[in-house]
Design a protein around this motif. Sequence first.
Motif, mmCIF file in Angstrom:
data_model
loop_
_atom_site.group_PDB
_atom_site.id
_atom_site.type_symbol
_atom_site.label_atom_id
_atom_site.label_comp_id
_atom_site.label_asym_id
_atom_site.label_seq_id
_atom_site.Cartn_x
_atom_site.Cartn_y
_atom_site.Cartn_z
ATOM 1 N N MET A 1 0.845 -1.190 0.000
ATOM 2 C CA MET A 1 0.000 0.000 0.000
ATOM 3 C C MET A 1 0.884 1.246 0.000
ATOM 4 S SD MET A 1 -3.096 -1.161 -0.035
ATOM 5 C CE MET A 1 -3.824 -2.788 0.175
ATOM 6 N N ASN A 43 1.736 -1.955 23.591
ATOM 7 C CA ASN A 43 1.406 -1.763 22.175
ATOM 8 C C ASN A 43 -0.011 -2.209 21.858
ATOM 9 O OD1 ASN A 43 2.124 -0.763 19.672
ATOM 10 N ND2 ASN A 43 2.895 -2.716 18.918
ATOM 11 N N ASN A 44 -0.860 -2.216 22.867
ATOM 12 C CA ASN A 44 -2.232 -2.684 22.631
ATOM 13 C C ASN A 44 -3.281 -1.904 23.422
ATOM 14 O OD1 ASN A 44 -3.274 -4.417 20.783
ATOM 15 N ND2 ASN A 44 -3.444 -6.150 22.175
ATOM 16 N N MET B 1 2.737 -8.187 16.241
ATOM 17 C CA MET B 1 1.963 -7.019 16.652
ATOM 18 C C MET B 1 1.900 -5.973 15.541
ATOM 19 S SD MET B 1 0.849 -7.595 19.657
ATOM 20 C CE MET B 1 0.600 -6.221 20.799
ATOM 21 N N PRO B 3 -0.150 -5.106 11.989
ATOM 22 C CA PRO B 3 -1.303 -5.580 11.204
ATOM 23 C C PRO B 3 -0.898 -5.949 9.789
ATOM 24 C CG PRO B 3 -1.408 -3.201 11.527
ATOM 25 C CD PRO B 3 -0.257 -3.693 12.336
ATOM 26 N N GLU B 5 -1.169 -5.620 5.743
ATOM 27 C CA GLU B 5 -1.272 -4.373 4.977
ATOM 28 C C GLU B 5 -2.725 -4.055 4.643
ATOM 29 O OE1 GLU B 5 1.108 -3.930 1.542
ATOM 30 O OE2 GLU B 5 2.929 -3.627 2.712
ATOM 31 N N VAL B 38 -8.146 -1.520 16.127
ATOM 32 C CA VAL B 38 -6.699 -1.518 15.854
ATOM 33 C C VAL B 38 -5.979 -2.616 16.646
ATOM 34 C CG1 VAL B 38 -4.578 -0.142 15.987
ATOM 35 C CG2 VAL B 38 -6.663 0.864 15.017
ATOM 36 N N PRO B 39 -6.268 -2.788 17.943
ATOM 37 C CA PRO B 39 -5.647 -3.926 18.638
ATOM 38 C C PRO B 39 -5.996 -5.279 17.993
ATOM 39 C CG PRO B 39 -6.504 -2.377 20.241
ATOM 40 C CD PRO B 39 -6.966 -1.897 18.887
ATOM 41 N N LYS B 42 -3.842 -5.691 15.034
ATOM 42 C CA LYS B 42 -2.454 -6.023 15.393
ATOM 43 C C LYS B 42 -2.323 -7.499 15.731
ATOM 44 C CE LYS B 42 -1.151 -1.546 17.248
ATOM 45 N NZ LYS B 42 -0.441 -0.867 18.329
ATOM 46 N N LEU B 43 -3.365 -8.039 16.355
ATOM 47 C CA LEU B 43 -3.360 -9.465 16.700
ATOM 48 C C LEU B 43 -3.743 -10.330 15.498
ATOM 49 C CD1 LEU B 43 -5.111 -9.122 20.169
ATOM 50 C CD2 LEU B 43 -2.696 -9.635 19.779
#
Lengths: 160, 283
Positions: A1, A43-44, B1, B3, B5, B38-39, B42-43
């Motif tokens: 992207m 980070n969460n 951690m 995401p 793309e 968002v979390p 990431k997971l």
Amino acid sequence: MSKKHITTRINGEDVEFLAEPGASLLAALRDELGLTGSKEGCNNGNCGACNVVFDGALVNACCVLAVEANGVEITTIEGVANGEELHPLQTSFLENAALQCGICTPGFIVAAKALLDKEPDADEARIRHWLAGNLCRCTGYDKIVRAVLDAAADMRRTPA
Amino acid sequence: MIPVEFDYERAESLDDAIARLAATGGEGKLLAGGHSLVPLMKLRLSEPSSLIDISRIAGLSGIREKDGKVEIGATTTHHEVQQSELLRRLCPVVPEAAGEIGDPQIRHKGTLGGSLAHADPSADMPAVVVALGAEVHIKGPGGWRAVAAEDFFQDLFTVDLGPDEIIAGVQFRPLRSAGYAKLHQRASHYAIVGVAAALDVEGGVVRSARVAVTGASTHAQRLPNVEELLAGRPANAESIAAAAAVAGDTLEDVNVDLHASEEYRRAMVKVFTRRALERAAAR
């Protein structure tokens, strides 16, 4: 992207950078812009070590995308002191020994400043409730809360 | 951690967001506050091809009084709900519950619409909108529709919302005599059990009651046996205790996790139903 062009204002300075959609604001601050004061803890969105003020609102920079920052005004821990002169919260954290390892400290100071800027008379219960989103694994919180209370009293005596 | 793309687009209006969402062919997701999404990304529990940011759409946030009802726009943050003088005056249970969500960082970014669409089984606001009998206003390519909150929540993270639809807001008739009581999970501040109770009281008698629970099962839902026991009874401690004593007896699929066993959750549903009803009756 493709990377997105982001124009923002950080600690009073206009800043432009390029960001992948998947990069967090925290990653952009630390890795692109060299503002390494904001820390990556969980980070969460749990620990608050990455706290910044985002258009007036205290947020976890790890859960905000860098691309969301377009057109936004941001304050990080680097913008808290006035040049070489420490903010009363920073002085108070030092005087109260309100840190051990220090990883959580930038987040606590940004969070506490966000509270005291809006509620200079915040009491201990309010401070503890407000700081619920900031985790410290060393201090047991008591010295942190005392440091914020002392700083609040100091700031009320000498308004900025 | 990190995401997978994805692309990011900022929607300019509700219709623009619907068109952008349709263009992703069901692979896109809406981004409002992002503090759940968002979390998850990431997971890698969520892997949308594109995020459509609706947080800047003018008119999609805000709290208004309209034809005797209150309307809360979908992208109104929990913090804005908590601070709303209008809601504190007309329907204090809503800001009360919003103030119990997570921590200030979550409340500054998290939105009402996001919380409802995500439908975490332990989220607070689903119980509140169900207890208030709110309508969820939804827009999609086919136009507008309204769904009763109690029908909107269907199962674990499952709601009546198509992949091409957007929650625009919720509307409800404001009621002062409603309360929310919650057993916090101390680290996350999610509800181990949360109960919202709304009482229609006239002359000291409960005309009707609506009671909804979150955290206890797959999704927020009403407690019909509690409501039936209250209807027509005096709005006093005895009626409340009697009704709360049966709270949760009709619940199926009670959650079990490291925070609470089924037995403990069932016991706490009764305790927090009583507290929510007491709070509602005291208003």
